[in-house]
Design an enzyme around this catalytic site. Structure first.
Site, PDB file in Angstrom:
ATOM      1  N   SER A 175      37.391  91.394 150.890  1.00 26.68           N
ATOM      2  CA  SER A 175      38.196  91.269 152.153  1.00 26.68           C
ATOM      3  C   SER A 175      37.654  91.152 153.481  1.00 26.68           C
ATOM      4  O   SER A 175      38.315  90.976 154.434  1.00 26.68           O
ATOM      5  CB  SER A 175      39.084  92.679 152.084  1.00 26.68           C
ATOM      6  OG  SER A 175      38.082  93.680 152.181  1.00 26.68           O
ATOM      7  N   GLU A 190      33.203 100.868 152.657  1.00 20.70           N
ATOM      8  CA  GLU A 190      32.545 100.789 151.339  1.00 20.70           C
ATOM      9  C   GLU A 190      32.109 101.886 150.744  1.00 20.70           C
ATOM     10  O   GLU A 190      30.983 102.186 149.877  1.00 20.70           O
ATOM     11  CB  GLU A 190      31.399  99.749 151.839  1.00 20.70           C
ATOM     12  CG  GLU A 190      31.655  98.631 152.548  1.00 20.70           C
ATOM     13  CD  GLU A 190      32.509  97.456 151.636  1.00 20.70           C
ATOM     14  OE1 GLU A 190      32.761  97.673 150.289  1.00 20.70           O
ATOM     15  OE2 GLU A 190      33.155  96.587 152.400  1.00 20.70           O
TER      16      GLU A 190
END
Length: 191
Positions: free
Chosen positions: A15, A89
């Site tokens: 993404s 993340e």
């Protein structure tokens, strides 16, 4: 132009390509060697929930190359962006420093420069790493999963479109996208 020692490079292969959501000085098409892109990470924090984990990408070691986007971030902006990326993340991803091979522009092409860059991967040691599964199983999970960052379907389709626009179509991403487009979601009959 910002001197190279005042930049932090981040390589995105999912993404981050189509939704970087961070300030950067420049963006270039780039690749990393020795990796393959795989939908082998469950997501309960972005593209799914605890009850219905989605599927997101990681890289696994291989003899291949993965194209993505490299972002040059001003070192003065790095602390704030680092904090944002650590949240983005967070679920099982580790940060590595790797050689990032840069193309001249935002489309895949000849490599003109190699820089050290940061890469986030989900390792098999994390609890959300699922490893290989049949394409149809992944497609069914992607069809039904939705999390705080949006639908899992959007994640896959937008990535496929972005890679295609870069001239770096990924056969595994394309195969999943085609499977998602070819079959409607399954519904459970009411009892």
């Amino acid at each position: 132009m910002t001197p190279s020692n005042e930049l932090v490079w981040v390589f995105g292969y999912g993404s981050l390509i189509w939704r970087p959501a961070m300030a950067y000085v420049m963006r270039r098409a780039a690749r990393v060697t020795g990796w393959s892109r795989r939908f082998w990470q469950a997501s309960t924090d972005h593209r799914g929930t605890v009850e219905s984990p989605g599927r997101v990408l990681t890289l696994v070691e291989s003899d291949q190359q993965v194209w993505g986007a490299a972002y040059a971030i001003a070192r003065s902006d790095w602390p704030a962006i680092d904090a944002v990326l650590d949240v983005r993340e967070q679920q099982g991803y580790a940060r590595l420093t790797v050689d990032v091979e840069l193309a001249a522009a935002e489309r895949a092409g000849p490599i003109v420069e190699t820089v050290p860059g940061l890469l986030y991967i989900a390792t098999p040691a994390n609890a959300y790493f699922i490893g290989p599964e049949p394409l149809e199983a992944t497609a069914e999970i992607v069809r039904r999963s939705h999390g705080p960052s949006g639908s899992n379907l959007e994640y896959v389709v937008q990535l496929d479109l972005a890679l295609d626009a870069m001239g770096a179509t990924d056969p595994d991403v394309r195969a999943l996208t085609e499977r998602l487009r070819s079959e409607p979601p399954r519904t459970v009959a009411a009892t």
